[in-house]
Structures are given as C-alpha cells and as structure tokens.
Scaffold this motif. Structure first.
Motif, PDB file in Angstrom:
ATOM      1  N   ARG A  85       0.841  -1.199   0.000  1.00  0.00           N
ATOM      2  CA  ARG A  85       0.000   0.000   0.000  1.00  0.00           C
ATOM      3  C   ARG A  85       0.876   1.248   0.000  1.00  0.00           C
ATOM      4  NH1 ARG A  85      -5.161  -0.576   0.371  1.00  0.00           N
ATOM      5  NH2 ARG A  85      -5.368   1.639   0.828  1.00  0.00           N
ATOM      6  N   PRO A  86       1.408   1.634  -1.141  1.00  0.00           N
ATOM      7  CA  PRO A  86       2.171   2.879  -1.207  1.00  0.00           C
ATOM      8  C   PRO A  86       1.235   4.074  -1.108  1.00  0.00           C
ATOM      9  CG  PRO A  86       1.891   1.961  -3.383  1.00  0.00           C
ATOM     10  CD  PRO A  86       1.329   0.957  -2.425  1.00  0.00           C
ATOM     11  N   SER A  87       1.761   5.177  -0.655  1.00  0.00           N
ATOM     12  CA  SER A  87       0.939   6.385  -0.549  1.00  0.00           C
ATOM     13  C   SER A  87       0.697   6.966  -1.936  1.00  0.00           C
ATOM     14  CB  SER A  87       1.640   7.418   0.331  1.00  0.00           C
ATOM     15  OG  SER A  87       2.827   7.886  -0.294  1.00  0.00           O
ATOM     16  N   LEU A  88      -0.396   7.713  -2.054  1.00  0.00           N
ATOM     17  CA  LEU A  88      -0.706   8.353  -3.327  1.00  0.00           C
ATOM     18  C   LEU A  88       0.377   9.369  -3.693  1.00  0.00           C
ATOM     19  CD1 LEU A  88      -2.661   8.788  -5.678  1.00  0.00           C
ATOM     20  CD2 LEU A  88      -3.872  10.477  -4.263  1.00  0.00           C
ATOM     21  N   VAL A  89       0.921  10.052  -2.680  1.00  0.00           N
ATOM     22  CA  VAL A  89       1.979  11.036  -2.941  1.00  0.00           C
ATOM     23  C   VAL A  89       3.183  10.367  -3.584  1.00  0.00           C
ATOM     24  CG1 VAL A  89       3.590  12.645  -1.861  1.00  0.00           C
ATOM     25  CG2 VAL A  89       1.207  12.554  -1.091  1.00  0.00           C
ATOM     26  N   HIS A  90       3.567   9.201  -3.037  1.00  0.00           N
ATOM     27  CA  HIS A  90       4.715   8.497  -3.610  1.00  0.00           C
ATOM     28  C   HIS A  90       4.434   8.018  -5.026  1.00  0.00           C
ATOM     29  CE1 HIS A  90       7.252   4.840  -4.261  1.00  0.00           C
ATOM     30  NE2 HIS A  90       8.177   5.720  -3.943  1.00  0.00           N
TER      31      HIS A  90
END
Length: 506
Positions: free
Chosen positions: A129-134
């Motif tokens: 679950r990577p962040s949307l920002v990343h």
C-alpha cells in the motif's frame, strides 16, 4: 521512450542531409548492408523500453483502483503525466540538438529505472500500500524522464543510419513498438496476478537495459557541425588566399570589400565558410528571448517546410482518428455487454497486424513508388474507418482495426524516413518534438470528442466523422504528396534555411 547514420569510429558522424532515391518517385536504391551495431542497440533499447512501459502502463490504473482511489484520481494521474510529456519535449530537444543527446538519453533512462524501482520496492515491502503522494511523484518523475529521453532520441535515427537504410531502421522501431503492444499488456497482466510489484520490476529492468544499450553505442550522437575553431581556421586560410591575389583584391575597390565582407571569404576549395559568430553581450531579457527563439526553431522549420507540414498533418490526423475510433469501440462493446477480454482481443489482433505491417514495410517501400504508396494507404483507410460504424462484435472490430494497423506502417515508414532526411541535423530533435507534440495532443483530445459524438450521434457517429476526416486527409495527400515528397532539403535562401541558421547561431 521513443526514437533516430552510418556507424563509424569518428564521434562526429555525418548526418543525412540530402534526399535519397528511396523517397524519389522514380524508384528506390536498395541498401543491402546489414544493420550496424548502433542500429541493433537502438532497436533493443526501443523494444525493451516499449515492453516495460506497456507492461506497467496497463496495470497502473488497476493498482490505483485496487488501492481504493476513484476513477477521477486515475484520470488525473494519466492526464498530468501526458501533459508533462507534451510540455517538456520541445524544451529538452534544445540541449539534445546542441550535442547532449547521448547524455540526456542515458541519464533519463537511469532516472526512469530508479523511479519505477522505487514503486516496486514499496509495493513489495510496505504491505503493498504505497501512498498516493509516492505514486504520483514516481509517475511524474518517470514521465518527465521519459519525455526527456523521447525528445533526445528523435534525432538518433539520422545519426546512426545510412540514407538507403532509413526505412529499414524506422520499420525496426515500429516493429518493436508493435511487438511490445502485443506482448506488454498480456505480460503485465500475468505478472500482476503473481505480485503487484512485478510489472514495475519489469519496467525498471527495461529502463536499465535501455540505459546500457545507449551507453554501449559507439556513436556520440552529435550532428556534424562546424564549430568555432573550424570556422576560424577556414577563415584564416581564406584570408591567406585573398592576400596572395592582391592584384584582383585592390582592383575591386571599396565596393568589392563591402561585398566580400558581407558574403564571407572564399576558401581554396571554392566553399564558402560560415561566418564566425561574435559573442554579443546580452541582457537577461535578451538571453531569455534567445532561448525562446532557439526552442521555437522546430516550429519555424515545420512551418517553413512543405514536407514537414505534410507529415504533421498526416500523422496528427491519423493519430487523432485512431484514438477516437478506439474509444468508440470501447464505448460500443461496453454498452453491448462485452468486457475487458473483448478489448484485449481487439488490441491483440490490431497489434499483431501492426507488427506484420511494420516487418513488411521496408520491402513494400522498395516495391511500389513511395508517393503512390502513401496516397494509396490514405484512401484505403477511409472504407475501413467507415465500416467500423456497422461493427458490433469484437471479431469485427479486431478485423477492421487489424486492417488499419496492417496498411498504415508503409505510409508511416515513408513519411518518417523522409522527414528525417528533410530535417537539418542540428534541428532533428526540435522538429521531431513539434511533430510528436501535435500527434500526442490530437490523441489526447480525441477520446473526449469520441465520447461527445457517441452521446449525441450514437455509436456510429465517431466512425462516420472519422471517415469524413480521412477523406479530407486523402484528398490533401493526393494533391500534396507528389510534389512534396519529391522535393529535397530546403535550398539556401529559403525560409527553412534561415531557420536552420538561426537554430545554429542562437
């Protein structure tokens, strides 16, 4: 990432600058030489990059949707990344034309590999679950680097291919793209089923392969230009010759001196060296104006050259029409209850047909007269597009799209090869960026137009309108192709030659 003379040990490889017989309407001069090492490396770099991009591109929307983001966010990511590439291309083309082409291509591939590698690492270790920002940052960095690579690579074909081998080199690039279109989405989907990180691992590895191939190329990918030191030496030799002919120089008088100063001294071999530009102090405003003029040199060249205008109109129109027809197929099949498997079948059939057409294109170019081939393809696309208005089943869409993709590479190879030959070496990337930006812009706006036509004119609307647009394109090509494709490089004194000079001296 996208694409462009003979490979030698000399880093200053001479670029193609004269029309070749292959584009002449009287019959081509076949080049039977095998592809050089640099051509094979460039083919490998292009195919690897296209395969990785297709594999990761098809699963990125699935990843975002699977992480719970809305379709609006998915569309935003796709739109921003596309706009970034369209805006950066013409700017990055300037240093590429100035001699930094190979460095830009290498480091762009390295940066893209790191960006996609970071996504793969986060998906593998951060509980998937990577962040949307990343994700946004990685996609924008990768898209920016890819835009830089594509802008720089557009002048590569002219620096690694012989004139008679241009269609073969361009067809090899087309074949790599078409093969990636067939295999990439399927490979990406299979890897995604195993692990969500694997498609991005493949993309990162493909960028690394691209970087290695670019670094391994022997050519420095610089256009053969007369630098200041060469020009000074030529001018000094010309001055020595003039002093030896003192009698004729004194007889000419002051008027002759003025004409000689404006026209430039003549060397012993009869050539007229280019005047050495003198450095002129510039204000900040003047510097920005000069940079803007240099970045817009490609626009001025395309506007001043009938050949490039024809290529611009043809490629932009065809790209926009194909995008509109594709989304019309998506809307129609979705409404009739066919799922993603049906569109996968359409893409696979059209991709396979495009691959076959690309592989056959060099042989077909050497057969019929190239001008006739371009005109014939332009007219053959009309009934195929019109027939899509009556299609309703996946096999029908696949067959018709396959027909379009089968015949198009012949015209595309001819036009691209001729555009490369008709563009000054030092303006290859900038002119290519103009053509690519126009075609990309048409492809980006076509889906919205297809949706509007479908909503207000029914499922047959986009196909019928596209057929009408293709009729106009075929008429335009019929009237312009014979005279335009037979023309050579703009002669000295024409607006295009003035653009070439400004592109060098700004």
């Amino acid at each position: 990432m996208g694409s462009s003379v003979p490979e030698t040990g000399d880093p200053r490889v001479r670029a193609v600058s004269t029309p070749a017989a292959l584009i002449d309407d009287t019959g081509p001069a076949e080049d039977t030489e095998p592809p050089t090492r640099d051509v094979r490396l460039f083919w490998c770099a292009n195919a690897a990059d296209s395969l990785g991009s297709q594999a990761s591109g098809v699963v990125l929307p699935l990843l975002l949707l699977g992480l719970g983001y809305s379709p609006a966010v998915v569309g935003l990511v796709a739109g921003v990344s596309t706009a970034t590439g369209l805006m950066l291309g013409p700017l990055v083309a300037v240093p590429a034309d100035r001699g930094a082409r190979k460095r830009v291509m290498f480091w762009s591939a390295v940066v893209s590999a790191l960006a996609m590698g970071s996504v793969a690492v986060v998906l593998a270790v951060a509980e998937g679950r990577p962040s949307l920002v990343h994700l946004l940052a990685a996609v924008l960095v990768e898209r920016t680097a890819t835009a830089c690579y594509e802008a720089a690579a557009r002048g590569t074909v002219a620096l690694i291919s012989t004139p008679g081998n241009l269609p073969r080199v361009v067809a090899g690039l087309e074949a790599g793209d078409r093969g990636a279109l067939v295999a990439g989405p399927a490979l990406g989907g299979m890897l995604y089923q195993v692990s969500r990180a694997l498609p991005f691992v493949l993309d990162a590895v493909s960028y690394a392969v691209t970087a290695v191939c670019v670094r391994a190329m022997r050519s420095h990918l610089r256009a053969d230009r007369t630098d200041s030191a060469d020009a000074v030496d030529m001018t000094n030799r010309a001055d020595a010759t003039d002093r030896a002919d003192g009698a004729s120089a004194s007889a000419s008088g002051a008027e002759s001196e003025s004409e000689s100063e404006s026209a430039g001294n003549t060397a012993q071999d009869g050539s007229v060296p280019r005047p050495v530009p003198r450095p002129v102090p510039r204000s900040a405003h003047g510097t920005w104006s000069a940079l803007a003029a240099e970045a817009s040199a490609g626009v001025r060249l395309v506007r001043a050259t009938p050949l490039l205008r024809l290529v611009l109109v043809w490629t932009t129109t065809v790209n926009g029409v194909l995008a509109a027809l594709y989304y019309d197929a998506v809307f129609t099949l979705q409404e009739s209850g066919h799922g993603g498997t049906s569109m996968g079948l359409v893409l696979a059939l059209s991709g396979a047909a495009g691959l076959a057409g690309s592989l056959a294109a060099p042989r077909l170019v050497r057969g019929p007269r190239p001008v006739r081939a371009v005109v014939t393809v332009s007219w053959l696309m009309v009934p195929l597009a019109a027939a899509l208005a009556t299609a309703g089943e996946p096999w029908a869409y696949g067959a018709l799209f396959g027909g379009l993709c089968l015949i198009m590479p012949s015209a595309t190879v001819i036009l691209q090869a001729r555009a490369i030959q008709g563009t000054p070496p030092e303006l290859q990337a900038r002119a290519g960026s103009v053509l690519a930006t126009a075609a990309g812009g048409a492809a980006a706006t076509a889906p919205a137009l297809a949706g509007f036509l479908t909503a207000h004119a029914g499922a047959a609307g986009p196909a019928l309108v596209s057929a009408g647009v293709l009729v106009l394109l075929a008429l335009h090509t019929t009237l312009r192709a014979g005279r335009t494709l037979a023309s050579g490089v703009p002669p000295k004194g024409t607006p295009a030659e003035d653009v070439r000079a400004r592109g060098r001296d700004v």
